[in-house]
Design an enzyme around this catalytic site. Structure first.
Site, PDB file in Angstrom:
ATOM      1  N   GLU A   1       0.833  -1.201   0.000  1.00 61.51           N
ATOM      2  CA  GLU A   1       0.000   0.000   0.000  1.00 61.51           C
ATOM      3  C   GLU A   1       0.868   1.252   0.000  1.00 61.51           C
ATOM      4  O   GLU A   1       1.751   1.400   0.847  1.00 61.51           O
ATOM      5  CB  GLU A   1      -0.888   0.034   1.245  1.00 61.51           C
ATOM      6  CG  GLU A   1      -1.900  -1.080   1.335  1.00 61.51           C
ATOM      7  CD  GLU A   1      -2.753  -0.997   2.589  1.00 61.51           C
ATOM      8  OE1 GLU A   1      -3.872  -1.531   2.565  1.00 61.51           O
ATOM      9  OE2 GLU A   1      -2.315  -0.404   3.597  1.00 61.51           O
ATOM     10  N   CYS A   2       0.611   2.156  -0.924  1.00 62.57           N
ATOM     11  CA  CYS A   2       1.197   3.497  -0.942  1.00 62.57           C
ATOM     12  C   CYS A   2       2.726   3.461  -0.781  1.00 62.57           C
ATOM     13  O   CYS A   2       3.428   3.083  -1.693  1.00 62.57           O
ATOM     14  CB  CYS A   2       0.530   4.381   0.118  1.00 62.57           C
ATOM     15  SG  CYS A   2       0.688   6.157  -0.213  1.00 62.57           S
ATOM     16  N   GLY A   3       3.256   3.827   0.374  1.00 63.39           N
ATOM     17  CA  GLY A   3       4.700   3.791   0.564  1.00 63.39           C
ATOM     18  C   GLY A   3       5.284   2.413   0.322  1.00 63.39           C
ATOM     19  O   GLY A   3       6.418   2.274  -0.155  1.00 63.39           O
TER      20      GLY A   3
ATOM     21  N   SER B   1      -0.999  -0.724  -4.686  1.00 64.32           N
ATOM     22  CA  SER B   1      -1.798   0.451  -4.997  1.00 64.32           C
ATOM     23  C   SER B   1      -1.465   1.566  -4.014  1.00 64.32           C
ATOM     24  O   SER B   1      -0.915   1.319  -2.933  1.00 64.32           O
ATOM     25  CB  SER B   1      -3.291   0.114  -4.894  1.00 64.32           C
ATOM     26  OG  SER B   1      -4.095   1.262  -5.121  1.00 64.32           O
TER      27      SER B   1
END
Length: 430
Positions: free
Chosen positions: A320-322, A411
């Site tokens: 996720e993200c980072g 994502s």
């Protein structure tokens, strides 16, 4: 099980940056210092404020959001907290009426009285006008009182209180004090574990509250019985390795609990410090600040090799993200510094000066839809076509992309696992 009663207060404000988190943390620390058991909740999706509030209260801080969690999840968490708490505090998000659903919607549903934190810097009698507007805008909300923040002097405090009506008492006039201010960076507050003198700041802020009416316990609130449903052991026998350090710390405590309730065993590792990946069946790379640790992440080539072996064996990896940024070929920070990342997902991301993604969203995964949110300052360039896109809670426009590469799913979307445990389990199964 029956309804439970516990003193409770909802801290809100007319806008962001009024000092809600500092005041909520100070209040939690004050009551903790008195020997009371304090449980704190944060409204809306947030990873940074809860760590500050956790340090202040001594207990994990859970999020409450009527869209992301759902009403039943919110009620169940508060009912559970009321079982052994002497005080429940809820910190709102943004301004009281901002967002759909808003903090006002949650406070009205729960019947928790509100205390409004208003930044009084540069104001005198207008303070009362702001308080009148905030408290009178929506009939039916119960207000415990008003808190003046960043007050310059005793005389300033007197002017602020002059035109407040009796039913809106000034609970506290908190003086401007740089020694209690919480430092910030591009995603919000600096992480609690990075603030060396955080406990001293919290104790100093708590001392400001001790002699005020805010220090008194609020009225009890009844929290109805909402027991969470039992979860099927879909992840029984599965060991999930989860990245956790100052570079990867954006994970909801409720997400970890959901994995355990599904039967998983959790093993934590640090991409900054650990040379090897724990023995595991799946990997979870949550969000965080990889852009602040480029050199250390790039230098950990032995862990990189282990993660390549993991995906080569077709074992699940969810990022996720980072966590997704860590998978890329390269990552560039705002100053132009760049470093090679894992090279498991083709592409390059660059930190921007402006926000690139924000808001509540819902993503369809192989096992069903999960609710969550997005909040990031990086822009991704990748030749990989998205497997799908999330849908915004507002219904306006397309949400974040989901990328699939073999057994890897990634994502910018941050999922709230309790919103769909069955979909959650599918993320970590072959």
């Amino acid at each position: 099980m029956t309804a439970r009663r516990c003193p409770a207060l909802f801290l809100t404000a007319p806008a962001s940056h009024q000092g809600k988190t500092t005041v909520t943390a100070a209040l939690a620390r004050h009551h903790r210092n008195q020997g009371r058991r304090v449980r704190v909740f944060k409204t809306g999706p947030d990873f940074l404020d809860p760590y500050i509030l956790e340090r202040a209260s001594g207990h994990a801080v859970y999020g409450l959001d009527l869209w992301m969690n759902g009403e039943d999840d919110c009620r169940a968490r508060l009912h559970q907290a009321a079982a052994d708490a002497d005080l429940i505090l809820i910190e709102g998000s943004m301004g009281l009426f901002d967002g759909t659903p808003s903090s006002a919607d949650l406070a009205a549903l729960l019947g928790v009285p509100l205390a409004a934190v208003i930044d009084a810097a540069g104001m005198a009698q207008t303070f009362a006008a702001v308080a009148h507007g905030l408290t009178g805008f929506r009939p039916g909300l119960a207000f415990h009182g008003i808190i003046a923040n960043h007050v310059a002097s005793e005389r300033h405090a007197e002017m602020l209180a002059q035109q407040l009506p009796e039913h809106l008492p000034l609970l506290a006039a908190l003086r401007r004090d740089e020694a209690v201010r919480l430092p910030e960076r591009h995603l919000g507050l600096v992480q609690a574990q990075e603030i060396a003198d955080l406990d001293a700041r919290l104790d100093r802020a708590a001392a400001q509250i001790a002699a005020t009416a805010l220090a008194e316990l609020p009225l009890e609130v009844e929290f109805p019985d909402f027991a969470p449903p039992a979860m099927p052991p879909l992840l029984a026998g599965k060991r999930i390795a989860i990245a956790r350090d100052t570079a990867f710390a954006f994970v909801y405590p409720a997400n970890l609990e959901t994995l355990v309730q599904l039967g998983a065993e959790l093993a934590f590792f640090s991409p900054l410090a650990d040379a090897a990946l724990p023995d595991c069946d799946a990997v979870y790379l949550p969000g965080g600040y990889p852009e602040l640790h480029l050199d250390a992440l790039a230098a950990n080539t032995s862990l990189k090799a282990d993660l390549h072996k993991h995906t080569a064996a077709d074992k699940p990896l969810y990022a996720e993200c980072g966590g997704m940024l860590y998978l890329l070929d390269r990552l560039t920070n705002r100053e132009g510094g760049s470093a090679a990342m894992l090279g498991l997902l083709p592409g390059h991301a660059t930190l921007q000066a402006r926000l690139c993604g924000l808001g509540l969203q819902q993503m369809d995964f192989p096992g069903g839809a999960l609710r969550g949110h997005t909040f990031h300052y990086t822009r991704l360039e990748t030749p990989l076509a998205p497997a799908c896109h999330a849908r915004r809670a507002s219904g306006a426009g397309m949400g974040e992309a989901l990328y699939r590469q073999g057994s890897l799913l990634a994502s910018y979307f941050h999922a709230y696992f309790p919103s769909n445990p069955l979909a959650t389990a599918s993320l970590f199964l072959p």
